[in-house]
Structures are given as structure tokens and as C-alpha cells.
Design an enzyme around this catalytic site. Structure first.
Site, PDB file in Angstrom:
ATOM      1  N   PHE A  48       0.814  -1.232   0.000  1.00 30.50           N
ATOM      2  CA  PHE A  48       0.000   0.000   0.000  1.00 30.50           C
ATOM      3  C   PHE A  48       0.838   1.269   0.000  1.00 30.50           C
ATOM      4  O   PHE A  48       0.341   2.333   0.366  1.00 30.50           O
ATOM      5  CB  PHE A  48      -0.966   0.007   1.196  1.00 30.50           C
ATOM      6  CG  PHE A  48      -1.745  -1.269   1.353  1.00 30.50           C
ATOM      7  CD1 PHE A  48      -2.756  -1.578   0.445  1.00 30.50           C
ATOM      8  CD2 PHE A  48      -1.476  -2.166   2.369  1.00 30.50           C
ATOM      9  CE1 PHE A  48      -3.472  -2.763   0.566  1.00 30.50           C
ATOM     10  CE2 PHE A  48      -2.185  -3.353   2.490  1.00 30.50           C
ATOM     11  CZ  PHE A  48      -3.186  -3.648   1.585  1.00 30.50           C
ATOM     12  N   ASN A  60      -7.803 -10.211 -15.314  1.00 30.89           N
ATOM     13  CA  ASN A  60      -8.352 -11.320 -14.537  1.00 30.89           C
ATOM     14  C   ASN A  60      -9.453 -10.775 -13.619  1.00 30.89           C
ATOM     15  O   ASN A  60      -9.176 -10.160 -12.592  1.00 30.89           O
ATOM     16  CB  ASN A  60      -7.228 -11.959 -13.705  1.00 30.89           C
ATOM     17  CG  ASN A  60      -7.719 -13.144 -12.889  1.00 30.89           C
ATOM     18  OD1 ASN A  60      -8.910 -13.266 -12.580  1.00 30.89           O
ATOM     19  ND2 ASN A  60      -6.804 -14.026 -12.534  1.00 30.89           N
ATOM     20  N   THR A  72      -9.088 -11.537  -9.650  1.00 30.67           N
ATOM     21  CA  THR A  72      -8.114 -10.779  -8.856  1.00 30.67           C
ATOM     22  C   THR A  72      -8.419  -9.281  -8.935  1.00 30.67           C
ATOM     23  O   THR A  72      -8.215  -8.546  -7.973  1.00 30.67           O
ATOM     24  CB  THR A  72      -6.672 -11.061  -9.313  1.00 30.67           C
ATOM     25  OG1 THR A  72      -6.585 -10.853 -10.726  1.00 30.67           O
ATOM     26  CG2 THR A  72      -6.266 -12.478  -8.991  1.00 30.67           C
ATOM     27  N   GLU A  95      -5.097   1.166  -7.013  1.00 32.45           N
ATOM     28  CA  GLU A  95      -5.377   2.300  -6.145  1.00 32.45           C
ATOM     29  C   GLU A  95      -6.749   2.928  -6.342  1.00 32.45           C
ATOM     30  O   GLU A  95      -7.295   3.557  -5.441  1.00 32.45           O
ATOM     31  CB  GLU A  95      -4.271   3.338  -6.312  1.00 32.45           C
ATOM     32  CG  GLU A  95      -3.065   2.901  -5.494  1.00 32.45           C
ATOM     33  CD  GLU A  95      -1.757   3.487  -5.948  1.00 32.45           C
ATOM     34  OE1 GLU A  95      -1.262   4.362  -5.244  1.00 32.45           O
ATOM     35  OE2 GLU A  95      -1.237   3.059  -6.992  1.00 32.45           O
TER      36      GLU A  95
END
Lengths: 329, 762
Positions: free
Chosen positions: B268, B656, B659, B729
């Protein structure tokens, strides 16, 4: 954390002996508070004696009270059929506390003995009369959003964090204690202390004493609930919590017991409110008057002033809810 | 933007468009919801994280932290700690090995350094922030190290420290730049335009400090194989920069440093720069002459790893009768230190989201004697969208029009400030799809309730720019028919290896079972940091380059044989298809296995390097989204619950869905935490974090999070590798504003200060 010796007590006697004979020895139940405090160097025992394997009975006494042994887990107590049936407010309060994982290991006595919460108590760089008597209180002029509004002193404004104890405070609860010198029983109401000049003393437990069990009976009958207001939906201490039993007959408050959490150094019984309402008409107007009277003694600090209004609203919300429930009976 | 970049941006407008990557369409694997390749390893505990690596003879380190914000150490008595059980050594500034000047992190993406702040590491008695490491204890066990730390006695000579953000605001200064961009942008006379506007809103928004709480606290294991050779396991988002930093600060050759970070338990941005513990661990291993592990406690993360700056933002919007913006004013101040000078880019959304006749955008900073601030998921855009998107909602309310309509009215055709085309922007469509699926139907503020709960809907724009950095990768084929790709990439839980294997399998036209990926250490080709949501695009480009280079190598190798089908052919004449290389026109060629046979070798490999990200200069490239939520606010107690959430993203090709949806959801959950409860409680008297624990620093629990429905347009961006822009993000952006806007819709009360705790709603 300071390294320490660990042993398991196989009997109450061996635990009592250990506490008597060994210096700086503490007993441990689930350890969900003591170990945290040891990690922060707040508690520094040389030795701990594990009493979590001692008796875990829950039994009905002849007078109808329920005796709960000290080592009973919080989860077990909350789920016990007799508790759910006869003392739903206690069951309710317990499941609002901590998390499932913590409740699975935390014991009843450990819950009662848990220390008050304050961020400065947990930071050994901060001044704290509780940690180092006489060193001052960083919370009073610091960030005190979670702190007490009742019964504070110039030494300490920490709050008692338990949910279970708020429910116990509106039941007729007795704490049974033993030491190598003998046995005694104290009223739950007298067990926890206000900070005064001695905030490091949080309970009436004497050196060498062990809580062996608690007895609970009804102090009032009626509809009951436990309401907890907090900053997230789970795993947070109460900003304010309310445990209440209310019975209304023919529009009159027949009986009421109400205690507040998150607002004082000990579970706070709202005596003024109770006596104002008992035997009088159960109107929303009188609820508000009673709440205002109870809250007259409340003093806020820079960051927790809101708790006064929040407490008023939460009590009112609880009383209204229970009134509806009573009226529908 | 530098003058050079501005000139290049203009010049590039006249260059022809590059052919889009042929893989921007759906492939055999690209676009499929595939399980993570590391999923089984993770759920069975086999995936090893930094602190879990075992070394013979390892010793354990623990840190002591300063309790003052500024001054110097006058007494540092370590005698009791040294004689405490199991202690090997106690390192302080008095006896620390020589450590060089910090090699600072390069925010433009280079790997020359990683250190977050220009503060000497344990080299003198000076204290720069409350929480600074002042000693390292090394012991035989972690418990012994921890105990000895508590025996260190220290005294300070305190100096007056500047720690309060609020009281420093009058001294705010304009920084040199904001992530390489101009700190101030003015178009026309915004103030005058605002005054003349038919509709106006003008408010101040505040966001608090936030701290990093990745599930894996920072950890380092250092092992000196010799005086000159160093191996470090470290939880890192930026392997090569870590490697170069260790080399520079310990005065050894970079080729003698290996950094490994096979799995990272969440980054992060908190593991994007290097914090002092990494250096201290390496120093401790040097001093102890043994491998040393330094695993930060949760408190340690709060004391020495920076977080998100607080901000005060002023947004004023003026619109004409039709809702067109006449003035967009967004000013504000964030906190930083003179040792890191990071002005968090909260003003970026205002530069790209809306048309306006005039603009007045500006950022300022205050310098404090505190821990350096750092990147935290969508630095800038997360807090910037809270202010801007709240203000847009306020303007819509003021004009009595649907906030989605207001955004549509102000939708720019091209970049409103750079005046270059957008690469791919479908924000209006994202709103349309989102509104339909969500059932967007906000009623009059304060008019809806369900029992004692007031109910309201809110919406806000999510926005995050596209970044790509140059990088390298190596592609290999083997005689057993398998292929592998290698890059020093970072798997922090996003699914990096999974999506790049989908990509690599499609590019090689091989079954996915036959391809593998090696990543997470510096013996592999250099990859850029995993930050700014760049990694998928960056790796996409470097893997493409590696495969292109591999084709070249294959042809050359096969042509050593007389029976090669590639005689006279070059890479440009062939395609990869059916698991081999075949002529574009002729279909003459052979499989990779046959190529290896022709070449008479067991394997072939080639390294490729992706070029500079010129696409970012030629086009204005960003991802967008529309965040919808429904909230419930208790009319008596102010308790706030999120009842429903739906987001629709326009982030290019989704490689994908499985995910990706996790990434979007994770971002939104973090946004819900940011909006409702997260806050670093900072005691301004001491400059000290007062809640350095997960018990007191609240993050959402399961019960706080409703089902989050994710939609995405899946329109490939022709100018991005694989047609994909980053998605790590964007989920957090706009989330706080959507909640604040829904709270307004539910209660009629506008909360302009995060977090929206219940006391603000009483």
C-alpha cells in the site's frame, strides 16, 4: 516484555499458596488483558500462575441465584441456557464485547479484573498516575475522546472497558473471594473503585485474594436490553453503553435498573434516574427529565464532551424501546 | 512538469500512433477469472514471508525508540540491557558501524535509492522525530531482545519542536514541485469568474493522518556472507532500489547485494520507501557477525514507518445557469518534513476531471519535526477526491440537479489543462452502467427513513492516473515444452504473477500449465517499484519486450541448422502462434520445442527492456470509476452503517476479473475505513502517535462492510500494454466522498471532516 515464570495451578489451594508465598506473582485466566499489559511493560510479574483449569461450573443455588465459577469462559457464560433464559441482558452484553476469539478464552473473573482503558496508560512514555502514581495524567489535557464523564478525578479519567460488567451491575451480583486467610463476599457495586487519588487501585481485591465465583440474581424484572455505541460495528470499546431492565404496569414504571458503560472508571449505575422514574408514569417527558437529572453530574473534557449528549440519547432510545416492548406484553 | 517534458509532450503530438498491442483483446487466458497461482501456497501457509525465513545461527533484534520529538541524547546507558539474558550486543550511535548518507527514494521511479528521509541512521545523538530508533538490541531470542530494550536508560536535552500541523498552517509554503508537476496552475482569473457565477459553493475539507497497517508488519533479515557480500530478505515494494540503497549506505558493490522479497503481506506504499529498520538490521548483522532478523512490532510500524499526511483543502466551484463550471478553485496544505519534502498530490484530480473556464489550483506544505510522511494507497487522489467530489455534490445540491448530470455537463473532450487527447475515457458510460445497476434514485435530503434509521444514497467519481515505468524481463523456453518469465517484480497480494502468467501464456500461445514466473529477488532482471498502480502495465511492456527479443534469439539459434524454416526471415516477418514461431504470411515455422532441437540446446533465453513511457506524454491517461453507496444513519445515536455499495470502473482491459475485483473491493474497503473510522491520533503536545495499535486505530471489521458489487467496462486502452491500466489504487478514490454525500442525502448534514464518526452526526 519482561521474562517470567509460568506454572499451572491444579487446585484453588495451590493458587492461593502461590499468591501468598511468592513475590510479585499474578494469576492468569484467559490472559487476554494481562498478557497485553505485560507486552507493554505495564504489568511486570516475575511469575504467573494459570488458574484457567480450575472449576468451571455454572449452577443454580437454592435461592434461585446462579453461581458462576471464576474460570468459566465468557462464551460459555453467554451461551448457557439458564443465562439466556433468565438473564438475557448478561448474555447480550457479553457478545457485544471484544471478539469471538477473545471471548472464547477470556474468563469471567478475568473480565471483572481487566484494567481500565486509556491510550496514555498504554504508552510508557506518557505521564500516568495509574502506571506510576504521582507522575501526572496526560489524558486530562490530552486526547480524551474515549474517556470518562462521571466520577473522574484530577488524577485519572480512564474508563472501565467491560461490557459484561455493565450487565452484572444491574443484576444483584455478589463476588466470592478467597485467600489463604479466609473467604469473603462483596457486592459487585462495591468491587470496582473510582479513581480518586489512587487510580492505580481499581478494585477492592486484597493482596493474595482470588475471585472464586460470582452469584447473580435479579434486582429488577421486566424487559431488558444492552445497547452499545461504538466507532465500528465490532471489536471496539463502548463510547457509551447502556444495560437496562424496565418493567411497566398500567403505564407506571414498576421497576427499573440501569447502568452505563464507557463513561466512568467503574460500571456506572444510574441511581438518580432510577429513583426519579420508579413508581411514576412512564412518559417520554419523564424519561427526559430523569435523564437530565442523572446527567447533571457528567463533566466532559475537550474531546469527549459529545458523550454527554450521546449518553442522553442512548438512554432515551433504550427506554423508549423497552417501553414499547413492555406495552406490547 | 519539467520544460523538457513539456516540449516532448508537444513534439509527440505529431508522431504517428503506435500499433496497439495485439493482446488488448480477450485471449485464451487474458480476460478470464483465473485462480491465483499462489493461492494454495498462501492458504496452506507454505508461502514464506520475510520474517519466516530460517537461517542457522540467526539472532533477533529489537528497537528502542525516542520519546521526544527533537533534541539530543545526553545519556544513553545500555549496561543493564547488555548484561540481560541472551543479549549479544546493543548498538547505539556510539558504537554503530559506519553507515553512509541515506540514498533517497526517487519519486520519478528510478532505483538509485529507497530511503524515505534524509536523516542519518544511528550515527549521532540527534533526535529528529518522536519514535526515532535510538538503539538496537541483538539477542539469542526475540523475547530476550524485547526485554533488554526495556532496560535501556536514556536522557535527552529537548529542543522546541514544531509538531502541530494545524498551528503551522499560517507558515505553509509552496513546494518546489508536486511529484514533478507544477504546484500551482492558473487558467484565467478564477476568483473573478467565481464571483460572477450564478451558482457557487465554497468550503473547507479536512482529512486526518492515517497510518499503514498491512497485515504483515515490516521485517528484515540480513546476512553478511562475507565483509563485502550481503543477502537481505526484506518486505519491499521496490527491490532494486533497496539493493542500491544497501550498497551505497554500506559502501559495497551493488552486484554483491542480493535482496529477496518473494511474498509481501501487503504494501500500500508503506513498503515503497525504505525505513530505518532495514538499515539497522543490516548494521546489526554486521556488528553481531551473525544473520539478524528484525521484525517490527505493530507499534514499531507506527513509530518508524510514515503514513498519510493530514490535509486541509479549500474547494470553491462556480457554475453558470446551465451548470457549466466557470471557476474551479482547489487549494490546500499537507504536512511533510524538510528531510523528505513530499507534497502529497491532492490537487491532481482537479487537473483532469472537469472542464472549467478558469482554474486556480495550488498546493502548499508545512514542515514539521515528525516522522516523514509517505505514499499510502492513492496518495493525493484519495484525499483529493474527498474534497473535490464532495464539493461537486454540494454544487449539484445548490443547483438542484442530479450530481451525475452535473458531472456529465462538465465532462471534458480532451485534457482540460494539458490540451492533449485522452487515451481512453468512458467515465460517462461508467456512471450510466453504475446508476442502472445500483438503482440510483436519491430522494430529497433527510426525507427517507426506515424505523429510526435515516437512509440516503451518494455518488462520487473515482480517479487514478496511469503510470508505467521502464523495466526489464527475461523470457526462457525449455526442451520439455515449458517457458518461464523472470522479473524482479513484487507480489504483495494483488495477483501479479497470476495475471502476468495469463499474459505470458497468451503471448507465447502456450497452455498456462506450461509457463511459470520467477519474481521477488534482485538476481532477476530489474523491474520498477510496485507503486502508483504501475506494475501490471510496466511488466506487461517488459514481458512483451522480452518475448520479442526471444523470437529474435530463436530465429538466430534455429538458423544454425540447415533445416531451419526461418532462413531469410526476421522477427518482423513472423508471429508466435500455436506454441511456436511461424511466418506471418507463409505459416512456415515450427514449435518452440522444435526450435530448441534445431538449435541443439535445452533452453534459450532473451532479455528485453521496455522503453520510456512516451504514451503518457502523447496521451492523457487515467482510470475512472463511479462509486455508489447507500448509508443508514441512526436518528438518535448518529451511528453510521454502509448498507450497499456498487462501483463501476473504466480501467482499460481487465486481465483477470477475479483478482481485479478483489483489488477494487480492497480499495473500497480501505476507503470505507478512511471515511468512517481510521485516524492516527496524534498528540500535538509531544508529536507522538497515541494509538499505535490495532485496538485503538480502528479499521473496518467484516460487519462494517456490506456486499460490494463491482462492475467494469472492460474497454481496452489502445495505448497501454495489454490495453490495461492499473487498478490497485483507484478503488479507494471517491469512496469517502460517496459516503459523505450519502450521509448528506440521508440526514441533510454535510460532514467535511474525516473520519465521519458518530459524534459529528449527533
Amino acid at each position: 516484555m519482561k521474562n517470567f515464570k509460568y506454572s499451572v495451578a491444579d487446585s484453588l489451594d495451590s493458587a492461593k499458596t502461590a499468591l501468598m508465598e511468592r513475590s510479585n506473582c499474578r494469576i492468569i485466566g484467559g490472559g487476554t488483558n494481562l498478557i497485553d499489559l505485560m507486552r507493554e511493560n505495564i504489568e511486570q510479574p516475575d511469575e504467573i500462575v494459570d488458574v484457567s483449569r480450575l472449576s468451571k461450573q455454572i449452577q443454580q443455588l437454592d435461592d434461585g441465584a446462579l453461581r458462576i465459577d471464576a474460570a468459566v469462559k465468557n462464551t460459555e457464560l453467554a451461551n448457557h441456557p439458564k443465562v439466556r433464559e433468565n438473564f438475557p441482558v448478561l448474555s447480550h452484553a457479553i457478545v457485544y464485547g471484544a471478539s469471538g476469539q477473545i471471548r472464547n478464552v477470556a474468563t469471567v473473573a478475568g473480565n471483572i479484573m481487566q484494567r481500565t482503558r486509556c491510550m496514555y496508560f498504554y504508552d510508557d512514555a506518557a505521564a500516568c498516575n495509574k502506571r506510576v502514581p504521582g507522575s501526572g495524567c496526560d489524558a486530562i489535557n490530552g486526547i480524551n475522546r474515549g474517556h470518562a464523564i462521571f466520577g473522574t478525578s484530577t488524577s485519572c479519567i480512564a474508563t472501565h472497558p467491560s461490557d459484561m460488567c455493565i450487565a452484572l451491575r444491574i443484576l444483584d451480583t455478589k463476588i466470592n473471594l478467597e485467600s489463604s486467610k479466609g473467604k469473603r463476599t462483596v457486592d459487585f457495586a462495591d468491587f470496582h473503585r473510582l479513581p480518586g487519588d489512587t487510580p492505580h487501585l481499581e478494585t477492592d481485591l486484597m493482596p493474595g485474594e482470588i475471585i472464586t465465583s460470582i452469584d447473580i440474581a435479579h434486582s429488577a424484572r421486566g424487559s431488558s436490553t444492552y445497547r452499545k455505541i461504538r466507532d465500528r460495528s465490532s471489536y471496539a470499546f463502548a463510547l457509551v453503553s447502556v444495560a437496562c431492565i424496565l418493567s411497566i404496569k398500567d403505564e407506571i414504571v414498576e421497576d427499573i435498573a440501569i447502568a452505563l458503560g464507557g463513561v466512568a472508571h467503574k460500571p456506572w449505575r444510574a441511581d438518580i434516574l432510577e429513583s426519579y422514574l420508579r413508581g411514576t408514569p412512564a412518559t417520554e417527558g419523564r424519561f427526559k427529565e430523569a435523564i437530565d437529572r442523572e446527567m447533571e453530574a457528567a463533566v466532559g473534557f475537550k474531546h469527549n464532551e459529545f458523550k454527554i449528549e450521546l449518553t442522553k440519547r442512548t438512554i432515551f432510545s433504550v427506554l423508549s424501546e423497552l417501553k414499547t416492548e413492555e406495552n406490547s406484553k | 512538469m519539467t520544460l523538457l517534458k513539456k516540449v516532448m509532450e508537444r513534439v509527440l503530438q505529431f508522431t504517428p500512433e503506435k500499433e496497439p498491442d495485439p493482446l488488448i483483446g480477450e485471449g485464451k487466458y487474458i480476460g478470464k477469472a483465473m485462480k491465483r497461482v499462489d493461492g494454495v501456497l498462501k492458504v496452506t501457509g507454505q508461502a514464506q514471508f520475510t520474517a519466516e525465513y530460517k537461517f542457522d545461527n540467526i539472532a533477533y533484534a529489537a528497537l528502542a525508540y525516542s520519546t521526544i520529538a527533537k533534541g539530543k541524547i545526553t545519556t544513553l546507558d545500555t549496561a543493564d540491557a547488555e548484561s540481560s539474558g541472551g543479549v549479544i550486543t546493543v548498538i547505539t550511535y556510539k558504537n554503530a558501524p559506519k553507515i553512509g548518507k541515506p540514498a533517497l527514494m526517487d519519486p520519478s521511479g528510478g532505483s538509485s535509492g529507497a530511503m524515505a528521509a534524509d536523516i542519518p541512521v544511528l550515527q549521532d545523538e540527534r533526535i529528529y522525530w518522536n519514535g526515532q530508533p535510538i538503539a538496537v538490541v541483538v539477542a539469542e531470542t526475540q523475547d530476550q531482545a524485547d526485554e533488554a530494550v526495556s532496560l535501556i536508560k536514556v536522557e535527552y536535552e529537548e529542543e522546541k519542536a514544531v509538531v502541530s500541523f494545524e498551528s503551522e498552517l499560517p507558515n505553509a509554503k509552496t513546494p518546489k514541485d508536486v511529484l514533478g508537476e507544477d504546484p500551482e496552475v492558473k487558467v484565467g482569473n478564477a476568483e473573478e469568474a467565481y464571483e460572477k457565477s450564478a451558482h457557487k459553493v465554497d468550503h473547507v475539507y479536512r482529512t486526518p493522518r492515517y497510518n499503514h497497517n498491512a497485515i504483515e508488519p515490516h521485517a528484515t533479515i540480513a546476512h553478511w556472507e562475507s565483509d563485502e557480500k550481503l543477502v537481505v530478505f526484506d518486505a519491499s515494494q521496490m527491490l532494486y532500489a533497496f539493493k542500491n540503497t544497501f550498497a551505497k549506505m554500506f559502501l559495497i558493490k551493488p552486484e554483491n547485494v542480493e535482496v529477496l522479497s518473494p511474498f509481501v503481506g501487503g504494501g500500500f506504499g508503506g513498503k515503497g520507501s525504505m525505513w530505518q529498520h532495514s538499515i539497522l538490521c543490516v548494521a546489526a548483522a554486521r556488528a553481531a557477525k551473525r544473520p539478524v532478523k528484525l521484525n517490527l512490532s505493530r507499534e514499531g510500524v507506527y513509530r518508524i514507518v510514515g503514513g498519510r499526511t493530514p490535509s486541509v483543502q479549500h474547494v470553491a466551484l462556480g457554475a453558470n445557469q446551465d451548470g457549466q463550471l466557470e471557476a474551479l478553485i482547489h487549494h490546500g496544505t499537507t504536512q511533510t518534513t524538510e528531510y523528505n519534502n513530499f507534497a502529497e498530490q491532492f490537487s491532481f484530480p482537479a487537473r483532469y476531471l472537469y472542464n472549467s473556464k478558469t482554474f486556480d489550483i495550488g498546493q502548499k506544505v508545512v514542515h514539521t519535526d515528525t516522522l516523514a510522511n509517505t505514499f499510502m494507497r492513492a496518495p493525493g487522489e484519495s484525499i483529493g477526491t474527498f474534497a473535490l467530489e464532495s464539493a461537486m455534490d454540494e454544487l449539484a445540491h445548490e443547483m438542484n440537479i442530479d450530481p451525475i448530470k452535473l458531472r456529465e455537463i462538465n465532462e471534458p473532450k480532451s485534457d482540460p489543462l494539458r490540451h492533449i487527447p485522452f487515451s481512453c475515457r468512458n467515465i460517462v458510460q461508467a456512471y450510466k452502467v453504475g446508476a442502472e445497476s445500483f438503482g440510483w434514485d436519491p430522494k430529497k435530503p433527510g426525507s427517507q427513513s426506515d424505523g429510526k434509521w435515516r437512509v440516503g444514497q451518494g455518488v462520487a467519481t473515482a480517479y487514478y492516473p496511469y503510470y508505467r515505468f521502464p523495466g526489464k524481463a527475461k523470457a526462457k523456453i525449455f526442451s520439455n515444452g515449458t517457458a518461464s518469465i523472470q522479473a524482479a517484480a513484487h507480489e504483495m497480494g494483488m495477483g501479479t504473477a497470476t495475471v502476468q502468467l495469463q499474459h505470458f501464456a497468451d503471448r507465447m500461445t502456450l497452455p498456462i500449465e506450461q509457463v511459470s514466473m520467477q519474481y521477488g529477488n534482485t538476481s532477476l532482471p530489474e523491474s520498477p517499484m510496485a507503486g502508483g498502480s504501475n506494475q501490471t502495465a510496466s511488466l506487461g511492456a517488459s514481458i512483451e519486450a522480452a518475448v520479442t527479443a526471444l523470437v529474435e534469439v530463436c530465429i538466430k539459434a534455429a538458423n544454425k541448422s540447415a533445416s531451419s524454416p526461418f532462413k531469410g526471415l526476421h522477427a518482423k516477418d513472423v508471429d508466435i502462434k500455436s506454441g511456436g514461431i511461424y511466418g506471418k504470411e507463409t505459416d512456415v515455422g515450427c514449435s518452440f520445442v522444435e526450435i530448441l532441437k534445431l538449435a541443439g540446446v535445452d533452453e534459450l533465453e532473451a532479455e528485453g527492456a521496455s522503453g520510456q513511457p512516451f504514451e503518457m506524454l502523447k496521451h492523457s491517461m487515467h482510470s475512472y470509476g463511479a462509486q455508489f453507496c447507500e448509508v443508514r444513519v441512526h436518528s438518535e445515536t448518529g451511528e453510521l452503517r454502509i448498507a450497499r455499495w456498487l462501483a463501476c470502473f473504466d480501467a482499460g482491459r481487465i486481465i483477470n476479473p477475479k483478482t481485479a475485483e478483489s483489488q477494487f473491493r480492497g480499495g473500497i474497503i480501505m476507503g470505507i475505513g478512511m471515511a468512517l473510522m481510521e485516524e492516527t491520533i496524534y498528540d500535538d503536545r509531544y508529536g507522538r502517535v497515541a494509538n499505535p495499535s490495532l485496538a485503538e486505530y480502528h479499521m473496518p471489521v467484516h460487519l462494517d462492510i456490506p456486499h460490494i458489487e463491482i462492475k467494469y467496462l472492460n474497454i481496452p486502452d489502445e495505448h497501454a500494454p495489454l490495453g490495461a491500466r492499473g487498478i490497485g489504487e483507484i478503488g479507494i478514490t471517491g469512496a469517502a466522498a460517496a459516503i459523505a454525500n450519502a450521509v448528506f442525502n440521508a440526514t441533510g448534514r454535510r460532514i467535511r471532516e474525516l473520519p465521519i464518526t458518530l459524534d459529528k452526526l449527533l
